[in-house]
Write a protein that holds these residues in place. Structure first.
Motif, PDB file in Angstrom:
ATOM      1  N   VAL A 140       4.501  12.640  -4.946  1.00 17.80           N
ATOM      2  CA  VAL A 140       5.726  11.841  -4.865  1.00 17.80           C
ATOM      3  C   VAL A 140       5.879  11.240  -3.470  1.00 17.80           C
ATOM      4  O   VAL A 140       5.924  11.961  -2.470  1.00 17.80           O
ATOM      5  CB  VAL A 140       6.970  12.684  -5.197  1.00 17.80           C
ATOM      6  N   ASP A 141       5.967   9.922  -3.404  1.00 13.76           N
ATOM      7  CA  ASP A 141       6.155   9.201  -2.143  1.00 13.76           C
ATOM      8  C   ASP A 141       7.648   9.095  -1.848  1.00 13.76           C
ATOM      9  O   ASP A 141       8.399   8.481  -2.598  1.00 13.76           O
ATOM     10  CB  ASP A 141       5.533   7.801  -2.263  1.00 13.76           C
ATOM     11  N   MET A 142       8.084   9.697  -0.735  1.00 10.14           N
ATOM     12  CA  MET A 142       9.501   9.689  -0.380  1.00 10.14           C
ATOM     13  C   MET A 142       9.823   8.650   0.700  1.00 10.14           C
ATOM     14  O   MET A 142      10.733   8.826   1.499  1.00 10.14           O
ATOM     15  CB  MET A 142       9.932  11.086   0.068  1.00 10.14           C
ATOM     16  N   ARG A 143       9.095   7.545   0.671  1.00  9.51           N
ATOM     17  CA  ARG A 143       9.386   6.450   1.593  1.00  9.51           C
ATOM     18  C   ARG A 143      10.008   5.288   0.823  1.00  9.51           C
ATOM     19  O   ARG A 143      10.065   5.292  -0.404  1.00  9.51           O
ATOM     20  CB  ARG A 143       8.093   6.000   2.289  1.00  9.51           C
ATOM     21  N   ASN A 144      10.450   4.287   1.540  1.00 10.83           N
ATOM     22  CA  ASN A 144      11.081   3.133   0.917  1.00 10.83           C
ATOM     23  C   ASN A 144      10.053   2.243   0.234  1.00 10.83           C
ATOM     24  O   ASN A 144       8.851   2.318   0.504  1.00 10.83           O
ATOM     25  CB  ASN A 144      11.856   2.319   1.956  1.00 10.83           C
ATOM     26  N   HIS A 145      10.524   1.350  -0.632  1.00 13.50           N
ATOM     27  CA  HIS A 145       9.621   0.517  -1.434  1.00 13.50           C
ATOM     28  C   HIS A 145       8.704  -0.342  -0.568  1.00 13.50           C
ATOM     29  O   HIS A 145       7.539  -0.568  -0.899  1.00 13.50           O
ATOM     30  CB  HIS A 145      10.421  -0.374  -2.393  1.00 13.50           C
ATOM     31  N   TYR A 146       9.221  -0.857   0.565  1.00 11.92           N
ATOM     32  CA  TYR A 146       8.400  -1.735   1.399  1.00 11.92           C
ATOM     33  C   TYR A 146       7.322  -0.963   2.143  1.00 11.92           C
ATOM     34  O   TYR A 146       6.308  -1.540   2.554  1.00 11.92           O
ATOM     35  CB  TYR A 146       9.266  -2.541   2.371  1.00 11.92           C
ATOM     36  N   GLU A 147       7.519   0.347   2.331  1.00  8.33           N
ATOM     37  CA  GLU A 147       6.481   1.194   2.911  1.00  8.33           C
ATOM     38  C   GLU A 147       5.395   1.481   1.875  1.00  8.33           C
ATOM     39  O   GLU A 147       4.190   1.393   2.164  1.00  8.33           O
ATOM     40  CB  GLU A 147       7.086   2.506   3.403  1.00  8.33           C
ATOM     41  N   PHE A 148       5.830   1.841   0.675  1.00  3.18           N
ATOM     42  CA  PHE A 148       4.901   2.156  -0.414  1.00  3.18           C
ATOM     43  C   PHE A 148       4.036   0.958  -0.762  1.00  3.18           C
ATOM     44  O   PHE A 148       2.853   1.096  -1.087  1.00  3.18           O
ATOM     45  CB  PHE A 148       5.710   2.591  -1.645  1.00  3.18           C
ATOM     46  N   GLU A 149       4.615  -0.223  -0.678  1.00  2.50           N
ATOM     47  CA  GLU A 149       3.935  -1.441  -1.109  1.00  2.50           C
ATOM     48  C   GLU A 149       2.632  -1.691  -0.368  1.00  2.50           C
ATOM     49  O   GLU A 149       1.643  -2.141  -0.961  1.00  2.50           O
ATOM     50  CB  GLU A 149       4.875  -2.639  -0.937  1.00  2.50           C
ATOM     51  N   VAL A 150       2.593  -1.401   0.934  1.00  2.51           N
ATOM     52  CA  VAL A 150       1.401  -1.728   1.727  1.00  2.51           C
ATOM     53  C   VAL A 150       0.405  -0.580   1.807  1.00  2.51           C
ATOM     54  O   VAL A 150      -0.743  -0.779   2.236  1.00  2.51           O
ATOM     55  CB  VAL A 150       1.776  -2.189   3.153  1.00  2.51           C
ATOM     56  N   GLY A 151       0.814   0.629   1.397  1.00  2.00           N
ATOM     57  CA  GLY A 151      -0.111   1.751   1.452  1.00  2.00           C
ATOM     58  C   GLY A 151       0.479   3.007   0.856  1.00  2.00           C
ATOM     59  O   GLY A 151       1.669   3.282   1.023  1.00  2.00           O
ATOM     60  N   HIS A 152      -0.336   3.778   0.147  1.00  2.00           N
ATOM     61  CA  HIS A 152       0.121   5.042  -0.428  1.00  2.00           C
ATOM     62  C   HIS A 152      -1.079   5.870  -0.879  1.00  2.00           C
ATOM     63  O   HIS A 152      -2.207   5.379  -0.929  1.00  2.00           O
ATOM     64  CB  HIS A 152       1.077   4.818  -1.601  1.00  2.00           C
ATOM     65  N   PHE A 153      -0.824   7.123  -1.202  1.00  2.00           N
ATOM     66  CA  PHE A 153      -1.876   7.992  -1.699  1.00  2.00           C
ATOM     67  C   PHE A 153      -2.243   7.623  -3.130  1.00  2.00           C
ATOM     68  O   PHE A 153      -1.393   7.165  -3.910  1.00  2.00           O
ATOM     69  CB  PHE A 153      -1.440   9.459  -1.647  1.00  2.00           C
ATOM     70  N   GLU A 154      -3.496   7.834  -3.453  1.00  2.00           N
ATOM     71  CA  GLU A 154      -3.977   7.558  -4.807  1.00  2.00           C
ATOM     72  C   GLU A 154      -3.152   8.357  -5.821  1.00  2.00           C
ATOM     73  O   GLU A 154      -2.963   9.559  -5.670  1.00  2.00           O
ATOM     74  CB  GLU A 154      -5.447   7.946  -4.931  1.00  2.00           C
ATOM     75  N   GLY A 155      -2.658   7.677  -6.845  1.00  2.00           N
ATOM     76  CA  GLY A 155      -1.921   8.347  -7.907  1.00  2.00           C
ATOM     77  C   GLY A 155      -0.496   8.714  -7.580  1.00  2.00           C
ATOM     78  O   GLY A 155       0.179   9.388  -8.376  1.00  2.00           O
ATOM     79  N   ALA A 156       0.006   8.305  -6.409  1.00  2.00           N
ATOM     80  CA  ALA A 156       1.367   8.674  -6.011  1.00  2.00           C
ATOM     81  C   ALA A 156       2.417   7.945  -6.841  1.00  2.00           C
ATOM     82  O   ALA A 156       2.224   6.800  -7.257  1.00  2.00           O
ATOM     83  CB  ALA A 156       1.586   8.377  -4.534  1.00  2.00           C
ATOM     84  N   ILE A 157       3.531   8.622  -7.081  1.00  2.00           N
ATOM     85  CA  ILE A 157       4.670   8.034  -7.774  1.00  2.00           C
ATOM     86  C   ILE A 157       5.611   7.414  -6.749  1.00  2.00           C
ATOM     87  O   ILE A 157       5.967   8.056  -5.749  1.00  2.00           O
ATOM     88  CB  ILE A 157       5.434   9.111  -8.578  1.00  2.00           C
ATOM     89  N   GLU A 158       6.018   6.192  -6.975  1.00  2.00           N
ATOM     90  CA  GLU A 158       7.014   5.548  -6.121  1.00  2.00           C
ATOM     91  C   GLU A 158       8.406   5.858  -6.647  1.00  2.00           C
ATOM     92  O   GLU A 158       8.644   5.815  -7.857  1.00  2.00           O
ATOM     93  CB  GLU A 158       6.808   4.036  -6.095  1.00  2.00           C
ATOM     94  N   VAL A 159       9.305   6.192  -5.744  1.00  2.00           N
ATOM     95  CA  VAL A 159      10.726   6.339  -6.106  1.00  2.00           C
ATOM     96  C   VAL A 159      11.393   5.075  -5.573  1.00  2.00           C
ATOM     97  O   VAL A 159      11.759   5.001  -4.395  1.00  2.00           O
ATOM     98  CB  VAL A 159      11.346   7.606  -5.479  1.00  2.00           C
ATOM     99  N   PRO A 160      11.518   4.041  -6.401  1.00  2.00           N
ATOM    100  CA  PRO A 160      11.866   2.691  -5.925  1.00  2.00           C
ATOM    101  C   PRO A 160      13.303   2.556  -5.432  1.00  2.00           C
ATOM    102  O   PRO A 160      14.238   2.450  -6.203  1.00  2.00           O
ATOM    103  CB  PRO A 160      11.617   1.812  -7.161  1.00  2.00           C
ATOM    104  N   SER A 161      13.444   2.545  -4.116  1.00  2.00           N
ATOM    105  CA  SER A 161      14.780   2.425  -3.541  1.00  2.00           C
ATOM    106  C   SER A 161      14.683   1.933  -2.105  1.00  2.00           C
ATOM    107  O   SER A 161      13.641   2.054  -1.462  1.00  2.00           O
ATOM    108  CB  SER A 161      15.500   3.770  -3.572  1.00  2.00           C
TER     109      SER A 161
END
Length: 337
Positions: free
Chosen positions: A151-172
């Protein structure tokens, strides 16, 4: 001595550009009970100012959260200053992965209600009951299990440019909104291994405590966040499971973790992961812009902002009055052209 900066931003940036020594960008945090945040803040400011430290630090009754730039020749003295504070003795210092030494140009230390705005008002919530730390090796092992939820606990604009493989975005846009959203999104997976992560560890540590508070059992959080994970994975020769760029909240706006570009320019759709702020001071929208669009729109987010930015400063200042700025590109907003 004055306990606040009194020099203009332009002068400070000019002074930074003329520095001949190397700086190191560091982040750290600690949840701890601080009885008098203001007094602690003033003492810390005086100490760090003497060491020519720049950056942004938040102090609250619940602890400290810092992102700073330290002259390399003062690093040992800086570390000794922190370690002399009882609840910071031996604290982990997250050293930036991709650092040009120009992340900050001034020291700002602010007293806040909380070091992470979480929206939690439940008096029974206790940060002492938090998830288990996982280091880079353990993280890789757990995420090899298909039943593990990342689970990615960062904001959507952070997740958009990079994240762990298979991570779930909590879009906020905000952490305070993400916490209840994460509980709701994962309510049917309470018995699975849940690993939470963020940039440096501060948000996912609190999120892990919140998940446990809401009845989840096997909750983990990545020690030191993406920054510590990347450094340790590289040092230990581990597979790097983070793809793309790690967004950071300083003048760099990102540090390269892998060569993968997983996002697009918000204006033309070309592969791009370079964040920028619209040059129109009345806007300052944070968005992704490729080099071609930067030339076409002159560093602005739209033709309208480009035209405003061409006006004389007096007219631009007049137009800025009463305008809310500092926004971020959101998937729910239409692409601006």
């Amino acid at each position: 001595m004055a306990l606040h900066n009194r020099v203009s931003a332009a002068e400070l940036k000019k002074k930074l550009a003329l520095e001949t020594f190397k700086r190191v960008t560091v982040s750290f945090y600690q949840y701890a009970k601080i009885e008098d945040p203001q007094a602690f803040r003033d003492q810390l400011y005086a100490s760090l100012f003497q060491l020519n430290v720049f950056g942004r630090i938040y102090v609250a009754h619940e602890g400290i959260n810092a992102q700073i730039s330290v002259p390399e020749n003062n690093f040992d003295a800086f570390r000794d200053t922190l370690y002399a504070i009882s609840f910071l003795h031996g604290i982990r210092l997250n050293v930036a992965v991709d650092d040009d030494g120009k992340s900050f140009f001034v020291l700002k230390i602010k007293v806040r209600e909380k070091i992470v705005a979480d929206g939690i008002d439940d008096p029974t919530f206790d940060m002492a009951n938090r998830g288990q730390y996982v280091d880079a090796k353990h993280f890789n092992e757990l995420t090899d299990d298909p039943d593990t939820v990342i689970v990615d606990m960062r904001n959507h604009y952070e997740f958009e440019v990079g994240h762990f493989e298979g991570a779930i975005e909590v879009p906020s846009d905000t952490f305070r909104d993400q916490l209840p959203m994460a509980v709701d999104m994962l309510k049917d997976q309470k018995d699975k291994n849940i690993i939470m992560y963020c940039t440096g560890g501060i948000r996912c540590e609190k999120a892990s405590a919140y998940m446990l508070h809401n009845g989840f059992k096997n909750v983990f959080h990545l020690e030191g966040g993406i920054i510590e994970y990347t450094n340790k994975a590289r040092q230990q020769g581990l597979p790097l499971k983070f793809k793309g760029k790690n967004f950071v909240f300083d003048d760099r706006l990102g540090e390269r973790i892998s060569e993968d570009i997983i996002s697009q320019c918000h204006q033309c759709g070309a592969p791009c992961d370079t964040h920028t702020n619209c040059l129109n001071d009345g806007c300052h929208l944070l968005f992704i812009q490729c080099e071609s669009c930067a030339r076409q729109y002159e560093g602005c987010c739209s033709d309208a902002c480009k035209e405003v930015n061409r006006l004389p400063e007096e007219e631009r200042a007049s137009l800025r009055k009463g305008v809310e700025k500092g926004l971020m590109f959101n998937k729910s907003r239409r692409r601006r052209k």
